[in-house]
Design a protein around this motif. Structure first.
Motif, PDB file in Angstrom:
ATOM      1  N   UNK A 241       9.485  15.870 -16.017  1.00  0.00           N
ATOM      2  CA  UNK A 241       8.570  15.056 -16.810  1.00  0.00           C
ATOM      3  C   UNK A 241       7.165  15.212 -16.283  1.00  0.00           C
ATOM      4  N   UNK A 242       6.515  14.082 -16.015  1.00  0.00           N
ATOM      5  CA  UNK A 242       5.140  14.108 -15.521  1.00  0.00           C
ATOM      6  C   UNK A 242       5.099  14.650 -14.096  1.00  0.00           C
ATOM      7  N   UNK A 243       4.162  15.553 -13.830  1.00  0.00           N
ATOM      8  CA  UNK A 243       4.027  16.164 -12.502  1.00  0.00           C
ATOM      9  C   UNK A 243       2.989  15.419 -11.682  1.00  0.00           C
ATOM     10  N   UNK A 244       3.278  15.247 -10.401  1.00  0.00           N
ATOM     11  CA  UNK A 244       2.356  14.560  -9.521  1.00  0.00           C
ATOM     12  C   UNK A 244       1.595  15.531  -8.627  1.00  0.00           C
ATOM     13  N   UNK A 245       0.506  15.046  -8.057  1.00  0.00           N
ATOM     14  CA  UNK A 245      -0.308  15.814  -7.115  1.00  0.00           C
ATOM     15  C   UNK A 245       0.040  15.416  -5.682  1.00  0.00           C
ATOM     16  N   UNK A 246      -0.207  16.294  -4.717  1.00  0.00           N
ATOM     17  CA  UNK A 246      -0.016  15.901  -3.316  1.00  0.00           C
ATOM     18  C   UNK A 246      -0.862  14.678  -2.973  1.00  0.00           C
ATOM     19  N   UNK A 247      -0.355  13.848  -2.070  1.00  0.00           N
ATOM     20  CA  UNK A 247      -1.031  12.604  -1.703  1.00  0.00           C
ATOM     21  C   UNK A 247      -1.082  12.438  -0.187  1.00  0.00           C
ATOM     22  N   UNK A 248      -2.167  11.844   0.267  1.00  0.00           N
ATOM     23  CA  UNK A 248      -2.286  11.454   1.671  1.00  0.00           C
ATOM     24  C   UNK A 248      -1.611  10.103   1.857  1.00  0.00           C
ATOM     25  N   UNK A 249      -0.877   9.939   2.948  1.00  0.00           N
ATOM     26  CA  UNK A 249      -0.289   8.633   3.254  1.00  0.00           C
ATOM     27  C   UNK A 249      -0.323   8.416   4.761  1.00  0.00           C
ATOM     28  N   UNK A 250      -0.134   7.167   5.167  1.00  0.00           N
ATOM     29  CA  UNK A 250      -0.113   6.771   6.571  1.00  0.00           C
ATOM     30  C   UNK A 250       1.191   6.053   6.870  1.00  0.00           C
ATOM     31  N   UNK A 251       1.634   6.157   8.102  1.00  0.00           N
ATOM     32  CA  UNK A 251       2.793   5.403   8.562  1.00  0.00           C
ATOM     33  C   UNK A 251       2.401   4.594   9.796  1.00  0.00           C
ATOM     34  N   UNK A 252       3.233   3.611  10.117  1.00  0.00           N
ATOM     35  CA  UNK A 252       2.994   2.749  11.265  1.00  0.00           C
ATOM     36  C   UNK A 252       4.321   2.558  11.991  1.00  0.00           C
ATOM     37  N   UNK A 253       4.261   2.286  13.291  1.00  0.00           N
ATOM     38  CA  UNK A 253       5.499   2.072  14.028  1.00  0.00           C
ATOM     39  C   UNK A 253       5.268   1.185  15.239  1.00  0.00           C
ATOM     40  N   UNK A 254       6.348   0.583  15.683  1.00  0.00           N
ATOM     41  CA  UNK A 254       6.423  -0.130  16.948  1.00  0.00           C
ATOM     42  C   UNK A 254       7.531   0.514  17.780  1.00  0.00           C
ATOM     43  N   UNK A 255       7.413   0.459  19.092  1.00  0.00           N
ATOM     44  CA  UNK A 255       8.454   0.984  19.979  1.00  0.00           C
ATOM     45  C   UNK A 255       8.523   0.090  21.211  1.00  0.00           C
ATOM     46  N   UNK A 256       9.745  -0.140  21.704  1.00  0.00           N
ATOM     47  CA  UNK A 256       9.896  -1.017  22.876  1.00  0.00           C
ATOM     48  C   UNK A 256       9.845  -0.249  24.186  1.00  0.00           C
ATOM     49  N   UNK A 257       9.435   1.011  24.141  1.00  0.00           N
ATOM     50  CA  UNK A 257       9.254   1.811  25.344  1.00  0.00           C
ATOM     51  C   UNK A 257       8.258   2.916  25.080  1.00  0.00           C
ATOM     52  N   UNK A 258       8.013   3.745  26.065  1.00  0.00           N
ATOM     53  CA  UNK A 258       6.975   4.768  25.975  1.00  0.00           C
ATOM     54  C   UNK A 258       7.511   6.067  25.384  1.00  0.00           C
ATOM     55  N   UNK A 259       6.714   6.675  24.487  1.00  0.00           N
ATOM     56  CA  UNK A 259       7.081   7.893  23.789  1.00  0.00           C
ATOM     57  C   UNK A 259       5.876   8.807  23.628  1.00  0.00           C
ATOM     58  N   UNK A 260       6.147  10.100  23.457  1.00  0.00           N
ATOM     59  CA  UNK A 260       5.151  11.036  22.936  1.00  0.00           C
ATOM     60  C   UNK A 260       5.481  11.223  21.455  1.00  0.00           C
ATOM     61  N   UNK A 261       4.513  10.952  20.576  1.00  0.00           N
ATOM     62  CA  UNK A 261       4.760  10.942  19.139  1.00  0.00           C
ATOM     63  C   UNK A 261       3.752  11.845  18.447  1.00  0.00           C
ATOM     64  N   UNK A 262       4.246  12.705  17.561  1.00  0.00           N
ATOM     65  CA  UNK A 262       3.338  13.506  16.747  1.00  0.00           C
ATOM     66  C   UNK A 262       3.962  13.769  15.392  1.00  0.00           C
ATOM     67  N   UNK A 263       3.101  14.184  14.464  1.00  0.00           N
ATOM     68  CA  UNK A 263       3.530  14.610  13.138  1.00  0.00           C
ATOM     69  C   UNK A 263       3.069  16.038  12.918  1.00  0.00           C
ATOM     70  N   UNK A 264       3.862  16.794  12.173  1.00  0.00           N
ATOM     71  CA  UNK A 264       3.509  18.151  11.776  1.00  0.00           C
ATOM     72  C   UNK A 264       3.425  18.170  10.254  1.00  0.00           C
ATOM     73  N   UNK A 265       2.248  18.534   9.729  1.00  0.00           N
ATOM     74  CA  UNK A 265       1.997  18.550   8.288  1.00  0.00           C
ATOM     75  C   UNK A 265       1.886  20.014   7.867  1.00  0.00           C
TER      76      UNK A 265
END
Length: 287
Positions: A241-265
């Motif tokens: 049906x209708x086609x969409x365009x790519x979109x920018x979005x954000x995420x949020x998180x909490x963690x109860x300990x220490x981490x190394x966190x990254x995203x790959x786009x």
């Protein structure tokens, strides 16, 4: 214990004589890791010494996401990586494989102990169309720089919320996705860490983690000494049906300990990837 983990554990026990001033985590590395459309990923490391004295670096921890062991595993070297003064030491993929215990395929992370002045950076490269196997020279191909994260700059902790900004996805794609986003949570500590993915405050959000649609907040565990990876996709059906365009979005998180966190786009037109590292400054601030 599996041969890969046994070989790494033996090396870490043998290397305990070195006392280093700092620890750095490279959140994600790859060796022979297959990807979409025939992609194949390898990592090389850059250890830069801006001082006038030689510096010794040891592999102080290995965090596994997935590993395919070879028929001929090996014990990692028992000597540290020596970096000459005022030089950069490149750990080529052929050398990195030995430090990992000679697996056939590996995805995970590495923790290094080293003097505080030493700099740790990595390059993960898609060698598709350039070279079939790594050799004793730098890699060629589309790549992304993944910096080392000092242990003091790991994120997470009770009552702290962090933003993962500038992600991309392609809702209602009438054909292949133009962008894909992957999240990596590296836990180099000895304690399991619980993570809660969150929507923007005051909003609701549904998405797909892997092939499962979930509603945020969504909770999962990152075991000690492991890496957890999520493919993040928009919720809903196909683009019939209708086609969409790519979109920018954000995420949020909490963690109860220490981490190394990254995203790959990943830009699927070229299979080139952009790295989004979550740093202490990504913590949400009160107005």
């Amino acid at each position: 214990m599996r041969p890969f983990l046994l070989s790494v554990s033996c090396f870490l026990a043998a290397s305990g004589f070195i006392s280093a001033q700092e620890n750095t985590v490279v959140p994600v590395i790859a060796w022979g890791a297959p990807g979409l459309a025939g992609n194949r990923w390898f990592t090389e490391l850059y250890l830069a010494n801006p001082t006038s004295q030689p510096q010794d670096v040891i592999v102080a921890g290995v965090q596994v996401l997935r590993v395919k062991e070879s028929l001929h595993p090996c014990l990692p070297p028992v000597t540290p990586i020596r970096v000459p003064p005022l030089q950069t030491r490149v750990v080529l993929t052929s050398d990195l494989n030995r430090w990992l215990g000679c697996p056939e395929e590996f995805v995970g992370g590495l923790q290094f102990s080293h003097p505080a002045s030493l700099l740790v950076v990595s390059r993960m490269t898609n060698v598709k169309g350039f070279q079939l196997e790594p050799s004793s020279r730098p890699l060629q191909g589309y790549s992304q720089e993944i910096p080392g994260v000092p242990m003091a700059e790991l994120v997470g902790g009770t009552g702290q919320t962090y933003m993962v900004p500038a992600l991309l996805w392609h809702p209602l794609a009438c054909g292949p996705n133009q962008y894909d986003t992957y999240l990596y949570f590296n836990n180099p500590t000895a304690t399991d860490v619980t993570v809660r993915l969150l929507p923007r405050a005051g909003e609701s959000m549904n998405l797909k983690l892997g092939n499962v649609e979930v509603e945020l907040p969504y909770q999962f565990k990152v075991p000690a000494g492991r890496v957890v990876q999520w493919s993040v996709q928009p919720a809903g059906g196909s683009g019939a049906g209708e086609c969409g365009e790519p979109q920018v979005f954000d995420l949020f998180f909490e963690a109860d300990g220490k981490l190394a966190v990254l995203a790959s786009v990943v830009d699927r037109a070229s299979n080139d990837a952009r790295t989004v590292v979550v740093r202490p400054e990504n913590q949400l601030k009160n107005p």
